[in-house]
Scaffold this active site. Structure first.
Site, PDB file in Angstrom:
ATOM      1  N   TYR A 121     -14.357   7.134 -12.515  1.00 10.82           N
ATOM      2  CA  TYR A 121     -14.087   6.041 -11.570  1.00 10.82           C
ATOM      3  C   TYR A 121     -14.756   4.753 -12.049  1.00 10.82           C
ATOM      4  CZ  TYR A 121     -14.853   2.941  -7.599  1.00 10.82           C
ATOM      5  OH  TYR A 121     -14.930   1.817  -6.800  1.00 10.82           O
ATOM      6  N   SER A 157     -17.241  -3.264  -8.701  1.00 11.40           N
ATOM      7  CA  SER A 157     -18.258  -2.481  -8.005  1.00 11.40           C
ATOM      8  C   SER A 157     -19.585  -2.571  -8.735  1.00 11.40           C
ATOM      9  CB  SER A 157     -17.791  -1.016  -7.986  1.00 11.40           C
ATOM     10  OG  SER A 157     -18.853  -0.168  -7.630  1.00 11.40           O
ATOM     11  N   ASN A 202      -3.723   5.766 -12.147  1.00 11.13           N
ATOM     12  CA  ASN A 202      -3.536   4.955 -10.929  1.00 11.13           C
ATOM     13  C   ASN A 202      -4.216   3.589 -11.086  1.00 11.13           C
ATOM     14  OD1 ASN A 202      -2.616   5.221  -7.926  1.00 11.13           O
ATOM     15  ND2 ASN A 202      -4.640   4.290  -7.809  1.00 11.13           N
ATOM     16  N   ASP A 238     -26.590   9.886  -9.270  1.00  5.56           N
ATOM     17  CA  ASP A 238     -27.156   8.860  -8.391  1.00  5.56           C
ATOM     18  C   ASP A 238     -28.276   8.105  -9.104  1.00  5.56           C
ATOM     19  OD1 ASP A 238     -25.583   9.045  -6.140  1.00  5.56           O
ATOM     20  OD2 ASP A 238     -26.887  10.480  -5.109  1.00  5.56           O
ATOM     21  N   LYS A 254     -13.277   0.814 -13.416  1.00  2.00           N
ATOM     22  CA  LYS A 254     -13.695  -0.542 -13.005  1.00  2.00           C
ATOM     23  C   LYS A 254     -14.142  -1.337 -14.222  1.00  2.00           C
ATOM     24  CE  LYS A 254     -12.834  -0.072  -8.680  1.00  2.00           C
ATOM     25  NZ  LYS A 254     -11.699  -0.792  -8.107  1.00  2.00           N
ATOM     26  N   PHE A 288     -21.515  -4.206  -3.476  1.00  2.60           N
ATOM     27  CA  PHE A 288     -22.580  -3.216  -3.375  1.00  2.60           C
ATOM     28  C   PHE A 288     -22.106  -2.153  -2.368  1.00  2.60           C
ATOM     29  CE2 PHE A 288     -25.806  -4.239  -6.457  1.00  2.60           C
ATOM     30  CZ  PHE A 288     -25.129  -5.285  -7.065  1.00  2.60           C
ATOM     31  N   ARG A 319     -30.282   1.435  -1.610  1.00  2.00           N
ATOM     32  CA  ARG A 319     -29.012   0.739  -1.865  1.00  2.00           C
ATOM     33  C   ARG A 319     -28.977  -0.573  -1.082  1.00  2.00           C
ATOM     34  NH1 ARG A 319     -29.063   4.098  -5.026  1.00  2.00           N
ATOM     35  NH2 ARG A 319     -27.562   5.728  -5.535  1.00  2.00           N
ATOM     36  N   LYS A 362     -10.923   5.898  -5.357  1.00  2.00           N
ATOM     37  CA  LYS A 362     -12.311   5.432  -5.398  1.00  2.00           C
ATOM     38  C   LYS A 362     -13.380   6.513  -5.228  1.00  2.00           C
ATOM     39  CE  LYS A 362     -12.783   4.773  -0.492  1.00  2.00           C
ATOM     40  NZ  LYS A 362     -13.430   4.087   0.607  1.00  2.00           N
ATOM     41  N   ASP A 387       0.868  -1.180   0.000  1.00  2.00           N
ATOM     42  CA  ASP A 387       0.000   0.000   0.000  1.00  2.00           C
ATOM     43  C   ASP A 387       0.906   1.232   0.000  1.00  2.00           C
ATOM     44  OD1 ASP A 387      -3.262   0.351   1.157  1.00  2.00           O
ATOM     45  OD2 ASP A 387      -1.977   2.108   0.845  1.00  2.00           O
TER      46      ASP A 387
HETATM   47  P1  NAD Z   1      -9.564   2.594   0.502  1.00  2.00           P
HETATM   48  O1  NAD Z   1      -9.199   3.883  -0.127  1.00  2.00           O
HETATM   49  O2  NAD Z   1      -9.850   2.567   1.957  1.00  2.00           O
HETATM   50  O3  NAD Z   1      -8.430   1.506   0.200  1.00  2.00           O
HETATM   51  C1  NAD Z   1      -7.658   1.529  -0.984  1.00  2.00           C
HETATM   52  C2  NAD Z   1      -6.194   1.441  -0.568  1.00  2.00           C
HETATM   53  O4  NAD Z   1      -5.383   1.430  -1.750  1.00  2.00           O
HETATM   54  C3  NAD Z   1      -5.736   2.638   0.265  1.00  2.00           C
HETATM   55  O5  NAD Z   1      -5.126   2.149   1.451  1.00  2.00           O
HETATM   56  C4  NAD Z   1      -4.732   3.369  -0.621  1.00  2.00           C
HETATM   57  O6  NAD Z   1      -3.711   3.944   0.137  1.00  2.00           O
HETATM   58  C5  NAD Z   1      -4.254   2.254  -1.524  1.00  2.00           C
HETATM   59  N1  NAD Z   1      -3.785   2.659  -2.857  1.00  2.00           N
HETATM   60  C6  NAD Z   1      -4.427   3.420  -3.782  1.00  2.00           C
HETATM   61  N2  NAD Z   1      -3.686   3.543  -4.889  1.00  2.00           N
HETATM   62  C7  NAD Z   1      -2.534   2.834  -4.682  1.00  2.00           C
HETATM   63  C8  NAD Z   1      -1.381   2.568  -5.447  1.00  2.00           C
HETATM   64  N3  NAD Z   1      -1.219   3.089  -6.675  1.00  2.00           N
HETATM   65  N4  NAD Z   1      -0.410   1.786  -4.928  1.00  2.00           N
HETATM   66  C9  NAD Z   1      -0.554   1.268  -3.680  1.00  2.00           C
HETATM   67  N5  NAD Z   1      -1.611   1.492  -2.898  1.00  2.00           N
HETATM   68  C10 NAD Z   1      -2.593   2.262  -3.394  1.00  2.00           C
HETATM   69  O7  NAD Z   1     -10.799   2.005  -0.321  1.00  2.00           O
HETATM   70  P2  NAD Z   1     -11.771   0.781   0.013  1.00  2.00           P
HETATM   71  O8  NAD Z   1     -13.112   1.324   0.338  1.00  2.00           O
HETATM   72  O9  NAD Z   1     -11.109  -0.154   0.942  1.00  2.00           O
HETATM   73  O10 NAD Z   1     -11.879   0.144  -1.438  1.00  2.00           O
HETATM   74  C11 NAD Z   1     -11.064  -0.943  -1.829  1.00  2.00           C
HETATM   75  C12 NAD Z   1     -11.394  -1.321  -3.265  1.00  2.00           C
HETATM   76  O11 NAD Z   1     -12.777  -1.652  -3.364  1.00  2.00           O
HETATM   77  C13 NAD Z   1     -11.151  -0.222  -4.280  1.00  2.00           C
HETATM   78  O12 NAD Z   1     -10.656  -0.804  -5.468  1.00  2.00           O
HETATM   79  C14 NAD Z   1     -12.532   0.351  -4.510  1.00  2.00           C
HETATM   80  O13 NAD Z   1     -12.646   0.931  -5.787  1.00  2.00           O
HETATM   81  C15 NAD Z   1     -13.375  -0.899  -4.399  1.00  2.00           C
HETATM   82  N6  NAD Z   1     -14.776  -0.637  -4.026  1.00  2.00           N
HETATM   83  C16 NAD Z   1     -15.053   0.076  -2.888  1.00  2.00           C
HETATM   84  C17 NAD Z   1     -16.367   0.348  -2.541  1.00  2.00           C
HETATM   85  C18 NAD Z   1     -16.690   1.163  -1.308  1.00  2.00           C
HETATM   86  O14 NAD Z   1     -17.820   1.649  -1.207  1.00  2.00           O
HETATM   87  N7  NAD Z   1     -15.782   1.328  -0.352  1.00  2.00           N
HETATM   88  C19 NAD Z   1     -17.412  -0.127  -3.349  1.00  2.00           C
HETATM   89  C20 NAD Z   1     -17.090  -0.866  -4.494  1.00  2.00           C
HETATM   90  C21 NAD Z   1     -15.762  -1.114  -4.818  1.00  2.00           C
HETATM   91  N1  UDP Z   2     -26.208  10.107   0.327  1.00  2.00           N
HETATM   92  C1  UDP Z   2     -26.812  11.199   0.944  1.00  2.00           C
HETATM   93  N2  UDP Z   2     -26.014  12.061   1.645  1.00  2.00           N
HETATM   94  C2  UDP Z   2     -24.674  11.903   1.760  1.00  2.00           C
HETATM   95  C3  UDP Z   2     -24.073  10.792   1.135  1.00  2.00           C
HETATM   96  C4  UDP Z   2     -24.868   9.919   0.423  1.00  2.00           C
HETATM   97  O1  UDP Z   2     -28.025  11.372   0.852  1.00  2.00           O
HETATM   98  O2  UDP Z   2     -24.001  12.738   2.381  1.00  2.00           O
HETATM   99  C5  UDP Z   2     -27.042   9.157  -0.416  1.00  2.00           C
HETATM  100  C6  UDP Z   2     -26.677   9.068  -1.882  1.00  2.00           C
HETATM  101  O3  UDP Z   2     -27.427  10.007  -2.618  1.00  2.00           O
HETATM  102  C7  UDP Z   2     -27.059   7.630  -2.213  1.00  2.00           C
HETATM  103  C8  UDP Z   2     -26.857   6.879  -0.906  1.00  2.00           C
HETATM  104  O4  UDP Z   2     -26.815   7.868   0.116  1.00  2.00           O
HETATM  105  O5  UDP Z   2     -28.433   7.579  -2.533  1.00  2.00           O
HETATM  106  C9  UDP Z   2     -25.568   6.074  -0.880  1.00  2.00           C
HETATM  107  O6  UDP Z   2     -24.523   6.927  -1.283  1.00  2.00           O
HETATM  108  P1  UDP Z   2     -23.000   6.502  -1.171  1.00  2.00           P
HETATM  109  O7  UDP Z   2     -22.188   7.636  -1.724  1.00  2.00           O
HETATM  110  O8  UDP Z   2     -22.698   6.027   0.199  1.00  2.00           O
HETATM  111  O9  UDP Z   2     -22.902   5.223  -2.118  1.00  2.00           O
HETATM  112  P2  UDP Z   2     -23.199   5.039  -3.693  1.00  2.00           P
HETATM  113  O10 UDP Z   2     -24.339   4.074  -3.755  1.00  2.00           O
HETATM  114  O11 UDP Z   2     -23.501   6.346  -4.282  1.00  2.00           O
HETATM  115  O12 UDP Z   2     -21.938   4.430  -4.197  1.00  2.00           O
END
Ligand code: NAD
Ligand code: UDP
Length: 337
Positions: A148, A124, A99, A294, A152, A177, A230, A84, A31
């Site tokens: 973003y 995602s 990235n 959204d 993906k 999700f 959601r 992200k 990381d």
């Molecule tokens: P996060 O930001 O907490 O974790 C991502 C980690 O990757 C961080 O620790 C960051 O420092 C590291 N990172 C980023 N770019 C890097 C690079 N070039 N080299 C090394 N390290 C790097 O995010 P998260 O919520 O844990 O998400 C993890 C994964 O899941 C991501 O790919 C994100 O797109 C995906 N995802 C997240 C969500 C969500 O809602 N959190 C939903 C769907 C998909």
């Molecule tokens: N949302 C909201 N207020 C906030 C953040 C999110 O009303 O400050 C709503 C957003 O419009 C969506 C839901 O909460 O309907 C989930 O949003 P989030 O960004 O957590 O996840 P998403 O599904 O958009 O990836």
């Protein structure tokens, strides 16, 4: 069995390290700490009893990756590292493509050089765009609405092409999700930098007094209470889904695609009420304009993962809200506390 976890100090990666350790795997983390803190490693050790090997560096650094693969006997890779933030990606598309896409290609190149072909990718629900129906199945058409989301989708497509041409790969796409919640201990959780973009960390920061009021983005959607719906999933359920995917798909070459969700839709207002119940606190909120991009409803049909991986989310909305609150209350400033 050593598993390289890219982005392993981040929110989902750190919880997945706990699940890997519980299942007998040995996570090795890379990381660059662009969105996480070093002290996460102390917490992983505290909760699990094992401190993962840690490489501070970037997945775009091919030399570093080669040295990790030559020093460690890595048997598989779970690839979380990415930028992200949907909104930020519209301001900095180059940085997101560079990235996320270059990083993934560099990682895949290092894996090929090392002869490691077991790969799990953090995808995602955003790849489904505005779905024509809910619940969403894995074979629904894909489209995306942000840079973003395009990272993906493009990575999914790259992986599909690679798997066709190089059938020795085992590639699993996990489409998450909405992960929320925190480890049950209250010692690990989500620690967003700056103003949270996502609903749950915003709610917990209102509850702890770091923010005045939750803005609810629109109450005129075609949903039962007008706010968006959601599929919120507990981060530990999500973490355990990765272990199942590794155990089941890791031994099968080919391309494997799963939704990781609960199958339950929850509206923004329902979430606010559930959190108020779990915390015993009123959450100050106001209705504001819709947030561009959204979609009104998005929830999973998770039956494929249940049937093929033997995985099902078991934690309830009450668990998710209670665990989010315990983490926030015990760590008002996240990992800096
Ligand atoms: P996060 O930001 O907490 O974790 C991502 C980690 O990757 C961080 O620790 C960051 O420092 C590291 N990172 C980023 N770019 C890097 C690079 N070039 N080299 C090394 N390290 C790097 O995010 P998260 O919520 O844990 O998400 C993890 C994964 O899941 C991501 O790919 C994100 O797109 C995906 N995802 C997240 C969500 C969500 O809602 N959190 C939903 C769907 C998909
Ligand atoms: N949302 C909201 N207020 C906030 C953040 C999110 O009303 O400050 C709503 C957003 O419009 C969506 C839901 O909460 O309907 C989930 O949003 P989030 O960004 O957590 O996840 P998403 O599904 O958009 O990836």
């Amino acid at each position: 069995m050593k598993i390289l976890v890219t982005g392993g100090t981040g929110y989902i990666g750190s919880h997945t390290c706990l699940a890997l350790i519980s299942a007998g795997f040995e996570p090795v983390i890379i990381d660059n700490l662009c969105n996480s803190k070093l002290s996460v490693l102390d917490r992983i050790e505290e909760v699990s009893g094992m401190r993962p090997l840690f490489y501070q560096g970037d997945i775009r650094d091919a030399e570093l990756l080669d040295s990790i693969f030559s020093e460690q006997n890595i048997q598989g890779v779970i690839h979380f590292a990415a930028l992200k933030a949907v909104g930020e990606s519209t301001q900095k598309p180059y940085e997101y493509f560079e990235n996320n896409i270059s990083g993934t290609l560099t990682l895949l190149g290092a894996m090929r050089r090392a002869g490691c072909y077991r790969f799990i990718f953090s995808s995602s629900a955003t790849v489904y765009g505005d779905p024509h129906a809910v619940p969403i199945k894995e074979d629904f058409p894909r489209s995306t609405m942000s840079p973003y989301g395009r990272t993906k989708l493009m990575i999914e497509q790259m992986l599909e092409d690679i798997e066709v041409a190089e059938p020795n790969w085992s590639i699993t796409l996990l489409r998450y999700f909405n992960p929320i919640g925190a480890h049950e201990s209250g010692r690990m959780g989500e620690d967003p930098q700056g103003i949270p973009n996502n609903l749950m960390p915003y709610i917990t920061q209102v509850a702890i007094g770091r923010r005045d009021c939750l803005n609810i983005f629109g109450n005129d959607y075609p949903t039962p209470d007008g706010t968006c719906v959601r599929d919120y999933i507990h981060v530990m359920d999500l973490a355990e889904g990765h272990v199942k995917a590794l155990e089941v798909c890791g031994h099968k070459s080919g391309l494997h695609i799963y939704n990781l969700g609960t199958g339950n839709g929850v509206s923004v207002l329902q979430m606010v009420h559930a959190f108020a119940k779990a915390s015993g606190l009123e959450i100050n909120y106001k209705i504001v304009d819709r947030r561009p991009g959204d979609v009104s409803e998005c929830w999973a049909d998770p039956s494929k993962a249940q049937k093929e991986l033997g995985w099902k989310a078991t934690r309830t909305l009450a668990d998710m809200t209670a665990d989010s609150w315990r983490w926030q209350k015990n760590n008002p400033n996240g990992y800096e506390a």
